[in-house]
Design a protein around this motif. Structure first.
Motif, PDB file in Angstrom:
ATOM      1  N   SER A 128      -6.852   7.831  11.600  1.00 33.05           N
ATOM      2  CA  SER A 128      -5.535   7.254  11.872  1.00 33.05           C
ATOM      3  C   SER A 128      -5.122   6.222  10.832  1.00 33.05           C
ATOM      4  N   HIS A 129      -6.094   5.727  10.054  1.00 36.55           N
ATOM      5  CA  HIS A 129      -5.781   4.720   9.045  1.00 36.55           C
ATOM      6  C   HIS A 129      -5.116   5.307   7.818  1.00 36.55           C
ATOM      7  N   MET A 130      -5.268   6.603   7.586  1.00 37.74           N
ATOM      8  CA  MET A 130      -4.694   7.198   6.376  1.00 37.74           C
ATOM      9  C   MET A 130      -3.175   6.991   6.368  1.00 37.74           C
ATOM     10  N   SER A 131      -2.606   6.730   5.186  1.00 39.20           N
ATOM     11  CA  SER A 131      -1.153   6.539   5.126  1.00 39.20           C
ATOM     12  C   SER A 131      -0.472   7.911   5.161  1.00 39.20           C
TER      13      SER A 131
ATOM     14  N   THR B 196      -4.961   5.073 -12.240  1.00 36.74           N
ATOM     15  CA  THR B 196      -4.727   5.752 -10.962  1.00 36.74           C
ATOM     16  C   THR B 196      -4.386   4.750  -9.862  1.00 36.74           C
ATOM     17  N   LEU B 197      -3.263   4.974  -9.188  1.00 37.17           N
ATOM     18  CA  LEU B 197      -2.844   4.108  -8.079  1.00 37.17           C
ATOM     19  C   LEU B 197      -3.299   4.663  -6.735  1.00 37.17           C
ATOM     20  N   ASP B 198      -3.389   5.998  -6.634  1.00 37.40           N
ATOM     21  CA  ASP B 198      -3.924   6.609  -5.413  1.00 37.40           C
ATOM     22  C   ASP B 198      -4.089   8.100  -5.643  1.00 37.40           C
ATOM     23  N   ASP B 199      -4.931   8.727  -4.842  1.00 36.29           N
ATOM     24  CA  ASP B 199      -4.951  10.185  -4.792  1.00 36.29           C
ATOM     25  C   ASP B 199      -4.431  10.600  -3.421  1.00 36.29           C
ATOM     26  N   LEU B 200      -3.734  11.733  -3.396  1.00 36.13           N
ATOM     27  CA  LEU B 200      -2.919  12.124  -2.243  1.00 36.13           C
ATOM     28  C   LEU B 200      -3.065  13.611  -1.978  1.00 36.13           C
TER      29      LEU B 200
ATOM     30  N   ALA C 224      -6.182   2.075   1.964  1.00 37.96           N
ATOM     31  CA  ALA C 224      -6.229   0.869   1.143  1.00 37.96           C
ATOM     32  C   ALA C 224      -5.005   0.769   0.230  1.00 37.96           C
ATOM     33  N   ASN C 225      -4.358   1.899  -0.039  1.00 40.00           N
ATOM     34  CA  ASN C 225      -3.224   1.903  -0.966  1.00 40.00           C
ATOM     35  C   ASN C 225      -1.884   2.117  -0.271  1.00 40.00           C
ATOM     36  N   TRP C 226      -1.876   1.950   1.026  1.00 43.03           N
ATOM     37  CA  TRP C 226      -0.679   2.206   1.822  1.00 43.03           C
ATOM     38  C   TRP C 226       0.561   1.534   1.213  1.00 43.03           C
ATOM     39  N   VAL C 227       0.458   0.234   0.966  1.00 45.16           N
ATOM     40  CA  VAL C 227       1.622  -0.532   0.496  1.00 45.16           C
ATOM     41  C   VAL C 227       2.048  -0.046  -0.892  1.00 45.16           C
ATOM     42  N   THR C 228       1.071   0.184  -1.756  1.00 51.54           N
ATOM     43  CA  THR C 228       1.374   0.634  -3.118  1.00 51.54           C
ATOM     44  C   THR C 228       2.083   1.986  -3.098  1.00 51.54           C
ATOM     45  N   VAL C 229       1.556   2.905  -2.314  1.00 51.58           N
ATOM     46  CA  VAL C 229       2.139   4.251  -2.278  1.00 51.58           C
ATOM     47  C   VAL C 229       3.549   4.191  -1.698  1.00 51.58           C
ATOM     48  N   ALA C 230       3.736   3.418  -0.631  1.00 53.11           N
ATOM     49  CA  ALA C 230       5.069   3.294  -0.029  1.00 53.11           C
ATOM     50  C   ALA C 230       6.053   2.738  -1.053  1.00 53.11           C
TER      51      ALA C 230
ATOM     52  N   THR D 207       2.851   6.032   8.959  1.00 55.19           N
ATOM     53  CA  THR D 207       1.468   5.571   9.070  1.00 55.19           C
ATOM     54  C   THR D 207       1.177   4.915  10.420  1.00 55.19           C
ATOM     55  N   ALA D 208       2.081   4.044  10.856  1.00 54.24           N
ATOM     56  CA  ALA D 208       1.822   3.303  12.093  1.00 54.24           C
ATOM     57  C   ALA D 208       2.156   4.115  13.339  1.00 54.24           C
ATOM     58  N   SER D 209       3.021   5.107  13.209  1.00 57.89           N
ATOM     59  CA  SER D 209       3.474   5.828  14.404  1.00 57.89           C
ATOM     60  C   SER D 209       2.762   7.168  14.589  1.00 57.89           C
TER      61      SER D 209
END
Lengths: 366, 128
Positions: free
Chosen positions: A49-52, A93-97, A114-120, A138-140
């Motif tokens: 559930s933590h994954m963005s 690299t900022l994130d892998d998706l 960990a990169n939720w904010v950056t990716v958003a 992410t939260a819903s």
């Protein structure tokens, strides 16, 4: 700290919890090793559930994704999934998706917690002002993964057998999960992070508990066990998959990480593509296998012919293979497969051999 | 988490029985075993080697991490648990019994810094 929508299930099962990227998550339910072996031999049930999670909608999304990420997305067909990377201008690299094309004009993107904010922030900045709407789910929403050779059989118990037999690996579809309270709509992707066949289900956070319990019930006779983040890490490492913060960082490019097949330099220019073309790689990620039972850990020095040439990014005693395995960055030219190197394991030099990645590959029949 | 009342403990989550000697037996607590996860490798001091209370004398390694082992007492290592070396999972299965680690012929019968079961249970991270 954010509780998972499945917190009541964790408590009921007596999970050992840990904080991860601001979320409270199960590190294990019973035993890291038992959970690891269950995923390789039967199936494990993971709370992710933590994954963005993001949904992108609009006529301009396809083209914008090609310019925003490394893989080719406009060429994807409906229902297809693709691994991709989000880079900075300098190629770091900022994130892998994982990017899923739900419909011609609707996409789902799943990234690291960990990169939720950056990716958003980056997805917002890289989408055009009109013709592309971004929703952060992410939260819903909750993400629940079934991983292991019994995964398809478990979906069949949930009346999703047709989906389980027709969906190719790396695809997504909509399904209805039967629960005592009625059928719950889920996005079901045949993807994962364990090296096994498996499915990841996106459901509303309020329905996560009902879906988890339905899957647990369906998996009862198939050896399904709840599985925590500890075994997820050893499973992905055996499968040679990178973990953000270890193999992938702001300082490493996907080419250095050996992910060139997910970088479509021939498509339209994308953020970071110029840097990747202009700057040759400075290091390479290699796979190492050791002997005995003492594992190399992240940060340990790698020596080649007595000279320090790199550092370990992830290491563990492989539960499946029974010997230590590690991923490491080394300076170029990187040693060939079969080369003997040493890792400084807390003051003792341990012999390791450069091997092919992945360390573990699932049998072709599953 | 189980904390037998008849043992002594350290803040490093080890237990010791008969710390005053002549032979003290040492292991890690159920709390430590639970926090480490599955123990997969033990590096124990050699029989006959000298250990000093509070000093590193080995390592305990799980799938996730590695931790130093400290000797709760000073003396000479009398015996190490070879069963646990061969099957480190004994530490998880029976931390106070078959998962013991080593014994020490105690040179200082008044070791400092040991906790009784109630004091150990009162440590903030144990929270029994």
């Amino acid at each position: 700290m954010r509780p998972s929508p499945l917190a009541e299930v964790h408590e009921e099962l007596g999970a050992t919890l840990t904080e991860f990227a601001g979320w409270q998550l199960p590190v294990r339910f019973t035993s890291d090793l038992q959970e690891h072996h269950a995923v390789r031999s039967a199936a494990g049930l993971f709370d992710l559930s933590h994954m963005s999670q993001f949904v992108l909608t609009g006529p301009q999304v396809a083209g914008a994704l090609d310019r925003a990420l490394t893989a080719s997305h406009s060429t994807m067909t409906r229902g297809q999934a693709a691994y991709s990377l989000l880079l900075a201008d300098d190629g770091g690299t900022l994130d892998d998706l994982i990017v899923y094309r739900l419909m011609d004009q609707q996409w789902v993107i799943i990234g690291n917690a960990a990169n939720w904010v950056t990716v958003a922030r980056e997805l917002t900045a890289r989408m055009p002002r009109s013709g592309a709407a971004l929703d952060d789910l992410t939260a819903s929403y909750s993400l629940i993964a079934i991983q292991g050779p019994a995964s398809a059989a478990i979906l069949s118990e949930l009346d999703l057998g047709e989906l389980a037999t027709t969906m190719p690996y790396y695809s997504i579809a909509t399904g209805r999960v039967p629960t005592p309270g009625g059928k719950i709509v889920a996005l079901i992707a045949r993807t994962g992070y364990t090296g096994e066949d498996g499915f990841e289900l996106m459901v509303g956070a309020g329905q996560a508990v009902a879906v988890w319990r339905a899957i647990e019930q369906a998996g009862k006779d198939h050896g399904l066990v709840p599985a925590g983040l500890a075994c997820r890490d050893t499973l992905r490492l055996e499968a040679g998959m990178p973990l953000y913060g270890h193999e992938l960082t702001r300082e490493t490019t996907p080419l250095e990480a050996g992910l060139g097949r997910f970088v479509a330099l021939e498509k339209t220019p994308f953020v970071g593509s110029k840097a990747l073309q202009d700057n040759p790689p400075r290091q390479r990620l290699i796979a190492l296998a050791g002997q005995g039972r003492r594992a190399a850990r992240a940060g340990y020095r790698v020596l080649i012919e007595g000279e320090e040439r790199g550092f370990v990014t992830s290491g563990a005693l492989s539960p499946t293979l029974g010997h230590p395995i590690a991923l490491a960055y080394v300076d170029l030219p990187a040693p060939d497969q079969g080369t003997e190197v040493e890792i400084d394991v807390r003051g003792t030099l341990q012999p390791y051999t450069v091997v092919k990645r992945p360390f573990y590959r699932r049998p072709a029949s599953s | 988490m189980s904390i037998p009342p008849d043992l002594f403990y350290t803040a490093d989550h080890e237990w010791v029985v008969d710390p005053g000697g002549p032979i003290a037996r040492v292991g890690v607590t159920a709390h430590a075993a639970g926090a480490l996860g599955d123990v997969v490798f033990l590096d124990l001091p050699e029989v006959g080697s000298t250990v000093t209370a509070g000093s590193t004398c080995g390592e305990i390694e799980s799938t996730k991490s590695v931790s130093d082992l400290f000797s709760p007492v000073s003396g000479t290592v009398e015996e190490v648990n070879t069963s646990a070396l061969d099957a480190p999972e004994l530490v998880n299965a029976d931390p106070y019994g078959e998962g013991w680690l080593f014994t020490v012929r105690v040179s200082d019968p008044t070791p400092a810094g040991l906790l009784d079961a109630a004091a150990y249970a009162g440590l903030p991270d144990v929270g029994a």
